[in-house]
Design a protein around this motif. Structure first.
Motif, PDB file in Angstrom:
ATOM      1  N   ILE A  80       0.865  -1.184   0.000  1.00  0.00           N
ATOM      2  CA  ILE A  80       0.000   0.000   0.000  1.00  0.00           C
ATOM      3  C   ILE A  80       0.898   1.229   0.000  1.00  0.00           C
ATOM      4  CG2 ILE A  80      -1.871   1.194   1.190  1.00  0.00           C
ATOM      5  CD1 ILE A  80      -2.491  -1.411   2.674  1.00  0.00           C
ATOM      6  N   ALA A  81       0.810   2.016  -1.043  1.00  0.00           N
ATOM      7  CA  ALA A  81       1.643   3.215  -1.113  1.00  0.00           C
ATOM      8  C   ALA A  81       0.946   4.376  -0.429  1.00  0.00           C
ATOM      9  CB  ALA A  81       1.928   3.574  -2.571  1.00  0.00           C
ATOM     10  N   VAL A  82       1.639   4.975   0.520  1.00  0.00           N
ATOM     11  CA  VAL A  82       1.103   6.130   1.245  1.00  0.00           C
ATOM     12  C   VAL A  82       2.224   7.151   1.402  1.00  0.00           C
ATOM     13  CG1 VAL A  82      -0.673   4.864   2.532  1.00  0.00           C
ATOM     14  CG2 VAL A  82       1.651   5.013   3.438  1.00  0.00           C
ATOM     15  N   ARG A  83       1.865   8.397   1.714  1.00  0.00           N
ATOM     16  CA  ARG A  83       2.885   9.419   1.840  1.00  0.00           C
ATOM     17  C   ARG A  83       3.678   9.221   3.137  1.00  0.00           C
ATOM     18  NH1 ARG A  83       0.476  15.172   0.460  1.00  0.00           N
ATOM     19  NH2 ARG A  83      -0.809  13.804  -0.810  1.00  0.00           N
ATOM     20  N   ARG A  84       2.985   8.777   4.191  1.00  0.00           N
ATOM     21  CA  ARG A  84       3.673   8.628   5.487  1.00  0.00           C
ATOM     22  C   ARG A  84       3.508   7.205   6.003  1.00  0.00           C
ATOM     23  NH1 ARG A  84       2.200  12.801   9.768  1.00  0.00           N
ATOM     24  NH2 ARG A  84       3.553  11.311  10.842  1.00  0.00           N
ATOM     25  N   PRO A  85       4.397   6.294   5.586  1.00  0.00           N
ATOM     26  CA  PRO A  85       4.262   4.878   5.965  1.00  0.00           C
ATOM     27  C   PRO A  85       4.427   4.643   7.461  1.00  0.00           C
ATOM     28  CG  PRO A  85       6.023   5.194   4.332  1.00  0.00           C
ATOM     29  CD  PRO A  85       5.577   6.541   4.754  1.00  0.00           C
ATOM     30  N   ASP A  86       5.038   5.611   8.178  1.00  0.00           N
ATOM     31  CA  ASP A  86       5.283   5.421   9.605  1.00  0.00           C
ATOM     32  C   ASP A  86       4.041   5.683  10.446  1.00  0.00           C
ATOM     33  OD1 ASP A  86       5.564   7.971   8.518  1.00  0.00           O
ATOM     34  OD2 ASP A  86       6.623   8.709  10.302  1.00  0.00           O
ATOM     35  N   ALA A 128       3.805  -3.776   7.579  1.00  0.00           N
ATOM     36  CA  ALA A 128       4.780  -4.280   6.611  1.00  0.00           C
ATOM     37  C   ALA A 128       4.340  -4.020   5.170  1.00  0.00           C
ATOM     38  CB  ALA A 128       4.996  -5.778   6.817  1.00  0.00           C
ATOM     39  N   LEU A 129       3.031  -3.772   4.986  1.00  0.00           N
ATOM     40  CA  LEU A 129       2.530  -3.524   3.623  1.00  0.00           C
ATOM     41  C   LEU A 129       2.779  -2.086   3.173  1.00  0.00           C
ATOM     42  CD1 LEU A 129      -0.928  -5.367   3.690  1.00  0.00           C
ATOM     43  CD2 LEU A 129       1.114  -6.038   2.402  1.00  0.00           C
ATOM     44  N   LEU A 130       2.973  -1.184   4.155  1.00  0.00           N
ATOM     45  CA  LEU A 130       3.023   0.243   3.821  1.00  0.00           C
ATOM     46  C   LEU A 130       4.377   0.637   3.237  1.00  0.00           C
ATOM     47  CD1 LEU A 130       1.210   1.521   7.025  1.00  0.00           C
ATOM     48  CD2 LEU A 130       0.263   1.408   4.705  1.00  0.00           C
ATOM     49  N   THR A 131       4.345   1.473   2.228  1.00  0.00           N
ATOM     50  CA  THR A 131       5.577   1.948   1.607  1.00  0.00           C
ATOM     51  C   THR A 131       5.342   3.345   1.057  1.00  0.00           C
ATOM     52  OG1 THR A 131       7.129   1.619  -0.219  1.00  0.00           O
ATOM     53  CG2 THR A 131       4.903   0.818  -0.561  1.00  0.00           C
TER      54      THR A 131
END
Lengths: 431, 431
Positions: A42-48, A57-60
């Motif tokens: 899942i692409a997001v601006r703020r993975p944190d 673990a899916l966030l990038t």
């Protein structure tokens, strides 16, 4: 193909629901596709940022890298960039795309459909118009053997809620918008909805599909509902009507006034209470479609909301994933008819005009003359004194006439000395 | 592929319209398919009979031979044989099939879908349910990412016209059927419509699609409208309801009464006038669909008629022909969920019961006891003397309860000495 890799761009209201449903309905989806769907990232601006229910673990934040690893890319970021570049990247990598992005499609549809076609992959967008209501697929596929002549739709839930509140509670526009905001039906800045931009994007997409013609968003005649007053809503009620913000597309035949083509417009209108669209309440959407063979069809349902929209996105994901597994591709853009978008002057309509006039003899004749001068026939006139001063309210309902003749009449009325104010001008539709 | 050869089986009301539209819209259809559609022949029983607008050279009584020369076979003969054998022949020759044959699909669907799948060709049937309304494709594809929990539909135009006439004019059942026959809405022998057979076939097809489960026509609980009287319609009106023949499919969760499964039924019911289905007038159809993500959707349009049905057939022809030109295949049967069809006892419903009772003290208590004995809670009772004799009418509206408890109660009521007649029993739906 032992699995279909799904990449999700965006994790907002819709995206997080897509992620949840991909897991919750994994077995069903696998059975329908013929292979399991694997959410690869899942692409997001703020993975944190922590997101409840989402595996971190899916966030990038590497959207480009994620797209390169996917068979199906789901774009629910919204806006033009980076959505547009990421879609192109998906096509280059041979991935199909599912999007809910009406603005992007209305502005750059042709370029994106061409890129998808050149790459021989799918571009699906059921969720871009009227949320959960199956509308794109019926128009694109079920009606592929028919000729659509007109559509008439309520495609913006925010404005429908606002107008419905005004109708049922007598609230003014401002109060109704505040209630919509309190319930989450309207954004803090409601401009895109109340000024009709959102509906115009959707109207452009529907018209392109229905008429097999490219209709860019900026070709849509657009009027919002900020000018609709409690008095307008009350006047509609007196006529047995309700005020709705309509998106209307119409195929106009060749005639003395010009060539065949299409008109596409978004504006508030009086709709008779007997029309099925009049009964569409609160944030719901509905689209009425007239086709030569089918006759009159209507599609009704929730126009927005994370879960309904995510459901529509997943329906498209299943279709695109099926094509990856079994081969084939859905119908691409169909623009062969290539009809011109005509000016609103080609539309025949009825007007409901409210005027504040001087309360003295001869005024009605002067007003009637202005209509007659443009060949507009009057169906109904109602006059009533207002307050104690020298003014009266005059309500004029016309027969159907070309939109230009009506707008020219209204311009002339405004210039008459006996007319103190053109209080409101509303079209009457759906009769 | 430079052309797609279309064979037409049958040249009745729908078939002749399909033939006409194939010619009239040839350019549009070719653009949408990607190759011209060529009507290679029309199989009829009597090719020598003149048919206005149909090229006699196309007519043949050799249906088998015609099927062997086609890429897409359109079956609008109706009935079981020879339609079924001809479809199998089409699959053997590698042709896709488009059909409007609800009876054949409800009785032999699984066998036909398997044959189509084994031959890797399409079997499309949008026109089999609710005429021109795009319903099959939305259920099969748009909602493929969702879970349908219930549908509630008016899928038979004849009975809807009859009930609508009874509601709006106060006509009795017989008169209303005669009017429908005079207008061509009902056949000379209206049995298939008024006894609910037609609606039951459609309910089976919808339930199979919606619940990914094989539901044969005979598994559908079926009650027609021949027992609906002018008094029932008037009683519905007093309750703010209208009588509709509904096709209802519902997914039932696992519970104390048994396993998870589906219930599918066709019966007349009281529907509140505020429900969108109540406003479906004359011969129109509409289907209300509830799904977990999408929420409530409704599809509305003409339920029958040569031209609307032909339009739906042509939409399918375009899809199947596209697959012939571009490759790929539409989704086949999806029966993976394999849920049991449950008895009506699992359904929770409300009853509206009219009784003719002896007009003396204590009757109400006896009647109330009968309901209480089966755990059925009463919402409303209304009693009124009728005529001058010793009888009174008692109307009982229950709260929701298992269908069995209600039918057991009704059986007990019929046995009470104070109950002279159980005049009518109607379910209340759509609340």
């Amino acid at each position: 193909m032992d699995r279909v890799r799904v990449a999700l761009l965006g994790c907002g209201v819709v995206g997080s629901e897509v992620a949840r449903l991909l897991l919750a309905q994994a077995d069903d989806l696998a059975a329908r596709v013929g292979a399991p769907l694997e959410l690869v990232g899942i692409a997001v601006r703020r993975p944190d940022r922590p997101r409840p229910g989402i595996d971190p673990a899916l966030l990038t934040d590497d959207a480009e890298g994620l797209v390169a690893r996917a068979d199906v890319v789901v774009e629910v970021v919204g806006g033009i960039e980076p959505a547009r570049s990421l879609m192109h990247a998906a096509f280059r990598h041979g991935a199909g795309v599912v999007t809910a992005n009406k603005v992007l499609l209305a502005e750059h549809g042709p370029e994106l459909f061409e890129a998808a076609s050149a790459a021989d992959v799918d571009l699906y967008y059921e969720a871009a118009v009227a949320g959960a209501i199956p509308l794109i697929r019926p128009l694109r596929e079920s009606l592929a053997g028919d000729r659509v002549t007109r559509f008439l739709g309520i495609v913006n839930g925010t404005t429908n809620y606002v107008l419905d509140q005004m109708d049922t509670t007598g609230a003014g526009f401002g109060d109704a918008v505040e209630r919509a905001q309190a319930l989450g039906y309207a954004e803090a800045d409601p401009t895109a909805d109340v000024e009709g931009y959102d509906a115009a994007s959707k109207a452009a997409i529907l018209a392109s599909l229905a008429f097999h013609t490219r209709v860019p968003g900026e070709a849509v005649h657009r009027e919002g509902i900020t000018g609709v007053s409690a008095a307008d809503v009350a006047a509609a009620a007196r006529m047995g009507c309700v005020v709705k913000l309509l998106a209307i597309g119409s195929r106009e035949p060749e005639g003395p006034d010009g060539p065949a083509g299409v008109t596409v417009r978004v504006h508030p209108a009086f709709v008779p209470r007997s029309h099925p669209l009049a009964g569409v309440r609160g944030p719901f959407n509905a689209v009425f479609v007239e086709a030569e063979a089918a006759g009159e069809l209507m599609f009704y349902g929730p126009g927005a909301g994370g879960t309904p929209t995510a459901g529509a996105v997943l329906g498209d994901v299943v279709a695109v994933a099926r094509h990856r597994v079994h081969g084939g591709r859905g119908p691409g853009e169909s623009a062969y008819a290539d009809l011109p978008t005509l000016p609103l002057s080609r539309v025949l309509t009825r007007y409901h005009v409210r005027l504040e006039v001087a309360d003295r003899p001869g005024v009605l004749a002067r007003v009637a003359d202005a209509f007659a001068a443009h060949g507009v026939s009057i169906e109904q006139v109602r006059q009533q004194a207002v307050g104690e001063d020298e003014a009266a309210e005059l309500v004029v309902v016309t027969h159907v006439a070309p939109d230009t003749a009506l707008s020219d009449t209204v311009a002339d009325l405004a210039g008459l000395d006996v007319v103190l104010d053109v209080t409101s001008v509303m079209r009457v539709e759906g009769e």
